[in-house]
Scaffold this active site. Sequence first.
Site, mmCIF file in Angstrom:
data_model
loop_
_atom_site.group_PDB
_atom_site.id
_atom_site.type_symbol
_atom_site.label_atom_id
_atom_site.label_comp_id
_atom_site.label_asym_id
_atom_site.label_seq_id
_atom_site.Cartn_x
_atom_site.Cartn_y
_atom_site.Cartn_z
ATOM 1 N N ARG A 35 0.837 -1.216 0.000
ATOM 2 C CA ARG A 35 0.000 0.000 0.000
ATOM 3 C C ARG A 35 0.861 1.252 0.000
ATOM 4 N NH1 ARG A 35 -3.348 -0.051 4.940
ATOM 5 N NH2 ARG A 35 -1.556 -1.183 5.697
ATOM 6 N N ASN A 53 -6.388 -2.502 2.615
ATOM 7 C CA ASN A 53 -6.337 -3.947 2.825
ATOM 8 C C ASN A 53 -7.765 -4.465 2.972
ATOM 9 O OD1 ASN A 53 -3.555 -4.295 2.796
ATOM 10 N ND2 ASN A 53 -3.356 -4.182 5.014
#
Length: 114
Positions: A35, A53
């Site tokens: 990320r 997520n």
Amino acid sequence: MSGTGESMDADSDGGDEVVRLTAWVRGRVQGVGFRWWVRARALELGLAGSATNLSDGRVEVVAEGPRERCRRLLDLLTADDSGSDTLTARPGKVTGVAERWSGARGEAAGFVER
């Protein structure tokens, strides 16, 4: 890949059209800095959005901006990353990416990790 938004627009190439890309990335993409890497690439491209997520192990990437720049981010998500230098190499292991294209919703400026 979905065909939504993939056709050429009536104008030249549609590269400046502001769009929303939602991509669901499968593989070893949680707990490896993925990320953070997506956020860095999106900010370099001037895109707004988020990388989140999901409970099933995927990462959802939402990006808004010019179609050409969103396409570049998608290319980075799906590219074979072998041989990349260690500073920009994509962390983890991507095994697949599903995408959806839609009209922009006006994401706030910036790109966040969730």
